[in-house]
Design a protein around this motif. Structure first.
Motif, PDB file in Angstrom:
ATOM      1  N   ALA A 170      -4.112  -1.968  -9.644  1.00  0.00           N
ATOM      2  CA  ALA A 170      -4.880  -1.262 -10.623  1.00  0.00           C
ATOM      3  C   ALA A 170      -6.416  -0.635 -10.245  1.00  0.00           C
ATOM      4  N   TYR A 171      -7.127  -1.465  -9.399  1.00  0.00           N
ATOM      5  CA  TYR A 171      -8.284  -1.315  -9.004  1.00  0.00           C
ATOM      6  C   TYR A 171      -8.442  -0.395  -7.864  1.00  0.00           C
ATOM      7  N   ILE A 172      -7.192  -0.261  -7.083  1.00  0.00           N
ATOM      8  CA  ILE A 172      -7.182   0.782  -5.964  1.00  0.00           C
ATOM      9  C   ILE A 172      -6.419   1.982  -6.492  1.00  0.00           C
ATOM     10  N   TYR A 173      -5.403   1.846  -7.292  1.00  0.00           N
ATOM     11  CA  TYR A 173      -4.619   3.146  -7.495  1.00  0.00           C
ATOM     12  C   TYR A 173      -4.762   3.609  -8.878  1.00  0.00           C
ATOM     13  N   ASN A 174      -5.552   2.780  -9.849  1.00  0.00           N
ATOM     14  CA  ASN A 174      -5.702   3.069 -10.932  1.00  0.00           C
ATOM     15  C   ASN A 174      -4.572   3.205 -11.968  1.00  0.00           C
ATOM     16  N   CYS A 175      -3.200   2.559 -11.434  1.00  0.00           N
ATOM     17  CA  CYS A 175      -2.032   2.620 -11.882  1.00  0.00           C
ATOM     18  C   CYS A 175      -1.933   1.955 -13.293  1.00  0.00           C
ATOM     19  N   GLU A 176      -0.986   1.806 -14.343  1.00  0.00           N
ATOM     20  CA  GLU A 176      -0.787   0.957 -15.385  1.00  0.00           C
ATOM     21  C   GLU A 176      -0.025  -0.036 -14.827  1.00  0.00           C
ATOM     22  N   CYS A 177      -0.583  -1.339 -15.319  1.00  0.00           N
ATOM     23  CA  CYS A 177      -0.090  -2.620 -14.749  1.00  0.00           C
ATOM     24  C   CYS A 177       0.157  -3.513 -16.050  1.00  0.00           C
ATOM     25  N   VAL A 178       1.281  -4.424 -15.993  1.00  0.00           N
ATOM     26  CA  VAL A 178       1.475  -5.291 -17.154  1.00  0.00           C
ATOM     27  C   VAL A 178       1.937  -6.552 -16.294  1.00  0.00           C
ATOM     28  N   GLY A 179       1.264  -7.585 -16.545  1.00  0.00           N
ATOM     29  CA  GLY A 179       1.808  -8.844 -15.911  1.00  0.00           C
ATOM     30  C   GLY A 179       2.222 -10.120 -17.127  1.00  0.00           C
ATOM     31  N   VAL A 180       3.195 -10.874 -16.866  1.00  0.00           N
ATOM     32  CA  VAL A 180       3.745 -11.845 -17.707  1.00  0.00           C
ATOM     33  C   VAL A 180       3.870 -13.189 -16.979  1.00  0.00           C
ATOM     34  N   ASP A 181       3.357 -14.267 -17.707  1.00  0.00           N
ATOM     35  CA  ASP A 181       3.201 -15.443 -17.020  1.00  0.00           C
ATOM     36  C   ASP A 181       3.288 -16.495 -18.300  1.00  0.00           C
ATOM     37  N   HIS A 182       4.168 -17.680 -17.970  1.00  0.00           N
ATOM     38  CA  HIS A 182       4.112 -18.726 -18.906  1.00  0.00           C
ATOM     39  C   HIS A 182       2.886 -19.576 -19.098  1.00  0.00           C
ATOM     40  N   ASN A 183       2.228 -19.565 -17.936  1.00  0.00           N
ATOM     41  CA  ASN A 183       1.112 -20.499 -17.741  1.00  0.00           C
ATOM     42  C   ASN A 183      -0.142 -19.873 -18.517  1.00  0.00           C
ATOM     43  N   ALA A 184      -0.598 -20.255 -19.497  1.00  0.00           N
ATOM     44  CA  ALA A 184      -1.788 -19.789 -20.453  1.00  0.00           C
ATOM     45  C   ALA A 184      -3.034 -19.728 -19.339  1.00  0.00           C
ATOM     46  N   TYR A 185      -3.360 -20.976 -18.826  1.00  0.00           N
ATOM     47  CA  TYR A 185      -4.551 -20.947 -18.099  1.00  0.00           C
ATOM     48  C   TYR A 185      -4.470 -19.802 -16.981  1.00  0.00           C
ATOM     49  N   THR A 186      -3.519 -19.739 -16.126  1.00  0.00           N
ATOM     50  CA  THR A 186      -3.787 -18.632 -14.982  1.00  0.00           C
ATOM     51  C   THR A 186      -3.878 -17.143 -15.703  1.00  0.00           C
ATOM     52  N   ILE A 187      -3.307 -16.747 -16.665  1.00  0.00           N
ATOM     53  CA  ILE A 187      -3.555 -15.731 -17.642  1.00  0.00           C
ATOM     54  C   ILE A 187      -4.815 -15.527 -17.894  1.00  0.00           C
ATOM     55  N   LYS A 188      -5.503 -16.649 -18.417  1.00  0.00           N
ATOM     56  CA  LYS A 188      -6.983 -16.573 -18.825  1.00  0.00           C
ATOM     57  C   LYS A 188      -7.835 -16.405 -17.677  1.00  0.00           C
ATOM     58  N   VAL A 189      -7.411 -16.927 -16.494  1.00  0.00           N
ATOM     59  CA  VAL A 189      -8.174 -16.534 -15.346  1.00  0.00           C
ATOM     60  C   VAL A 189      -8.081 -15.073 -14.934  1.00  0.00           C
ATOM     61  N   TYR A 193       0.796  -1.311  -0.007  1.00  0.00           N
ATOM     62  CA  TYR A 193      -0.011   0.030  -0.078  1.00  0.00           C
ATOM     63  C   TYR A 193       0.845   1.353   0.197  1.00  0.00           C
ATOM     64  N   ASN A 194       1.949   1.214   0.531  1.00  0.00           N
ATOM     65  CA  ASN A 194       2.839   2.210   0.724  1.00  0.00           C
ATOM     66  C   ASN A 194       4.088   2.327  -0.482  1.00  0.00           C
ATOM     67  N   LEU A 195       4.210   1.247  -1.280  1.00  0.00           N
ATOM     68  CA  LEU A 195       5.024   1.266  -2.330  1.00  0.00           C
ATOM     69  C   LEU A 195       4.603   1.243  -3.769  1.00  0.00           C
ATOM     70  N   ILE A 196       3.399   1.219  -3.944  1.00  0.00           N
ATOM     71  CA  ILE A 196       2.818   1.529  -5.260  1.00  0.00           C
ATOM     72  C   ILE A 196       1.798   2.562  -5.107  1.00  0.00           C
ATOM     73  N   ASN A 197       1.965   3.466  -6.171  1.00  0.00           N
ATOM     74  CA  ASN A 197       1.058   4.682  -6.309  1.00  0.00           C
ATOM     75  C   ASN A 197       0.358   4.946  -7.518  1.00  0.00           C
ATOM     76  N   PRO A 198      -0.645   5.794  -7.636  1.00  0.00           N
ATOM     77  CA  PRO A 198      -1.518   6.061  -9.000  1.00  0.00           C
ATOM     78  C   PRO A 198      -0.688   6.243 -10.073  1.00  0.00           C
ATOM     79  N   ASN A 199       0.826   6.769 -10.005  1.00  0.00           N
ATOM     80  CA  ASN A 199       1.535   7.159 -10.979  1.00  0.00           C
ATOM     81  C   ASN A 199       2.501   6.171 -11.516  1.00  0.00           C
ATOM     82  N   ASP A 200       2.350   5.043 -10.840  1.00  0.00           N
ATOM     83  CA  ASP A 200       3.305   3.829 -11.111  1.00  0.00           C
ATOM     84  C   ASP A 200       2.830   3.234 -12.350  1.00  0.00           C
ATOM     85  N   ARG A 201       3.822   2.630 -13.320  1.00  0.00           N
ATOM     86  CA  ARG A 201       3.779   1.609 -14.326  1.00  0.00           C
ATOM     87  C   ARG A 201       4.440   0.431 -13.715  1.00  0.00           C
ATOM     88  N   VAL A 202       3.724  -0.554 -13.514  1.00  0.00           N
ATOM     89  CA  VAL A 202       3.978  -1.947 -12.677  1.00  0.00           C
ATOM     90  C   VAL A 202       4.059  -2.985 -13.486  1.00  0.00           C
TER      91      VAL A 202
END
Length: 168
Positions: free
Chosen positions: A31-50, A7-16
């Motif tokens: 993103a829900y709390i701070y409206n910041c830009e977020c990108v996630g990468v994972d090799h598991n297609a199933y978890t990404i779909k969820v 909560y004290n390490l991520i803020n609305p201006n971040d690109r995470v």
């Protein structure tokens, strides 16, 4: 979020960027709390779909992008050098399923590359790397001009070490 003081390490201006994001729930929450830009990468297609289903449901498609990709491939194929202000790497650098296996130095160097100047790496060790000796190994790798340590916490409940590293 609470245990690692995110909560004290991520803020609305971040690109995470979350490397090894699984279903991206940390990013979705950020993103829900701070409206910041977020990108996630994972090799598991199933978890990404969820994660994508959750992003759609919450209407966060403009703020959260989840990629089914290997970490190296994502970094190679996207112009992300110096782009992110925060990188999350929770027990990622040597995965049990073999999806991503790097030396500590290789992994920290990759994280350094995608962070902007002064950006922060939010790094969680694997259980087998939570000792003080392992922390000293991480500091030794960082001492070659990559990062300065800002936070070092041992989290007993999960037997892991949480370290915040600032890009030099």
């Amino acid at each position: 979020f609470k245990e690692y003081d995110l909560y004290n390490l991520i803020n609305p201006n971040d690109r995470v960027l979350d490397l090894g994001c699984n279903n991206g729930f940390l990013l979705i929450y950020a993103a829900y709390i701070y409206n910041c830009e977020c990108v996630g990468v994972d090799h598991n297609a199933y978890t990404i779909k969820v994660g994508e289903i959750c992003v759609d449901y919450l209407g966060l498609n403009e703020k959260v992008k989840l990629h089914h990709s290997g970490i190296d491939e994502y970094v190679r194929d996207n112009a992300v050098d110096g782009y992110f202000s925060k990188v999350i790497s929770f027990a990622t650098h040597f995965t049990n399923d073999g999806g991503y296996r790097k030396t500590l130095e290789e992994h920290l160097t990759l994280n350094h590359m995608v962070l902007c100047s002064g950006g922060m790496l939010l790094f969680e060790t694997h259980m087998t790397h939570s000792s003080e000796d392992s922390f000293n190994e991480i500091l030794a790798v960082c001492s070659n001009g990559l990062f300065t340590c800002r936070v070092n916490m041992f989290i007993e409940s999960v037997n892991r070490r949480f370290i915040v590293l600032e890009k030099i």
